[in-house]
Write an enzyme that holds these catalytic residues in place. Structure first.
Site, mmCIF file in Angstrom:
data_model
loop_
_atom_site.group_PDB
_atom_site.id
_atom_site.type_symbol
_atom_site.label_atom_id
_atom_site.label_comp_id
_atom_site.label_asym_id
_atom_site.label_seq_id
_atom_site.Cartn_x
_atom_site.Cartn_y
_atom_site.Cartn_z
ATOM 1 N N CYS A 1 0.838 -1.200 0.000
ATOM 2 C CA CYS A 1 0.000 0.000 0.000
ATOM 3 C C CYS A 1 0.880 1.259 0.000
ATOM 4 O O CYS A 1 1.475 1.581 -1.013
ATOM 5 C CB CYS A 1 -0.998 -0.030 1.164
ATOM 6 S SG CYS A 1 -2.381 1.129 0.928
ATOM 7 N N HIS B 1 -3.598 -5.099 0.873
ATOM 8 C CA HIS B 1 -3.032 -5.495 2.160
ATOM 9 C C HIS B 1 -3.053 -7.011 2.318
ATOM 10 O O HIS B 1 -3.979 -7.577 2.911
ATOM 11 C CB HIS B 1 -3.822 -4.835 3.299
ATOM 12 C CG HIS B 1 -3.538 -3.380 3.444
ATOM 13 N ND1 HIS B 1 -2.592 -2.895 4.322
ATOM 14 C CD2 HIS B 1 -4.057 -2.301 2.806
ATOM 15 C CE1 HIS B 1 -2.532 -1.571 4.226
ATOM 16 N NE2 HIS B 1 -3.415 -1.188 3.313
ATOM 17 N N GLU C 1 -1.529 -8.783 4.325
ATOM 18 C CA GLU C 1 -1.515 -9.179 5.749
ATOM 19 C C GLU C 1 -2.913 -9.294 6.342
ATOM 20 O O GLU C 1 -3.091 -9.853 7.430
ATOM 21 C CB GLU C 1 -0.675 -8.191 6.568
ATOM 22 C CG GLU C 1 -1.356 -6.906 6.978
ATOM 23 C CD GLU C 1 -1.484 -5.850 5.873
ATOM 24 O OE1 GLU C 1 -2.030 -4.776 6.144
ATOM 25 O OE2 GLU C 1 -1.006 -6.125 4.733
#
Length: 228
Positions: free
Chosen positions: A115, A209, A211
């Site tokens: 990002c 993202h 994660e």
């Protein structure tokens, strides 16, 4: 090399953070980042903001680098004035992470920008950003999802060859690509969702993202490159 590659992850530096009975300044990172690196086979090391002149020494100790998501990049770094929707600057973090990126590129350390990290990678190589787009962060504080389509023949497509739905939360994006970078995935609206250097050491940025999802393939590709 033997063992798990050591992957540095840049962090926030925030004031007045609360936990337990404490309210103190803190270097912090959402747990999804180190957990994703660990699941993908790496050792995670947090890299809080420091003086930019120490970036090369930090990177020299790493096998790979992740530049994490976070606040907007200050537009001065790509020769623009702040727009009305651009957030307040994080100058110490901008300076540190730009120095980390440049050190990794110079040393040939595999690099993944997530990002803001992708945006900084683009800026570090002379690119510019769109300061606001709609539709990629619908509800404040809530990650959305949308599909991204890989560009065939890219390193990203090697790792994730099919169209996938990804967790997303951003309002800035790549405008002018930095020197030596190519787009490697797009959203349905044409937004550049991944960028990379096609030659040399493994360098990729993704706008979403990973994660916050279950797909480890991009980070696993970083770990693989870091272990060579």
């Amino acid at each position: 090399m033997s063992g798990r590659p050591l992957i540095g992850i840049s962090t926030y530096a925030e004031s007045g953070v609360r936990w337990g009975v404490w309210q103190l300044d803190a270097a912090l990172l959402p747990a999804g980042y180190p957990r994703l690196v660990q699941r993908a086979g790496g050792l995670a090391a947090m890299l809080p903001p420091d003086a930019p002149q120490h970036a090369a020494a930090a990177v020299a100790r790493l096998d790979g680098l992740v530049i994490a998501g976070g606040p907007d990049v200050e537009p001065v770094h790509y020769g623009a004035e702040p727009g009305p929707r651009t957030g307040p600057p994080a100058r110490a973090r901008d300076a540190w992470e730009l120095a980390l990126i440049r050190a990794a590129l110079e040393r040939g350390v595999p690099l993944l920008g997530i990002c803001r990290g992708m945006q900084l990678l683009n800026v570090a190589l002379g690119g510019a950003l769109v300061q606001h787009i709609d539709g990629h962060a619908e509800v404040p504080g809530v990650f959305g999802r949308h599909p991204v389509k890989p560009v065939p023949g890219t390193r990203y497509a090697d790792a994730v060859p099919e169209e996938t739905s990804v967790p997303t939360y951003h309002h800035q994006a790549v405008d002018r690509l930095g020197t030596g970078l190519i787009p490697s995935a797009h959203a349905e609206d044409g937004t550049v969702e991944a960028i990379e250097r096609p030659d040399g050491p493994w360098v990729v940025g993704v706008q979403w993202h990973p994660e916050m999802g279950e797909d480890e393939r991009v980070v696993h590709a970083l770990i693989t490159a870091a272990g060579v």
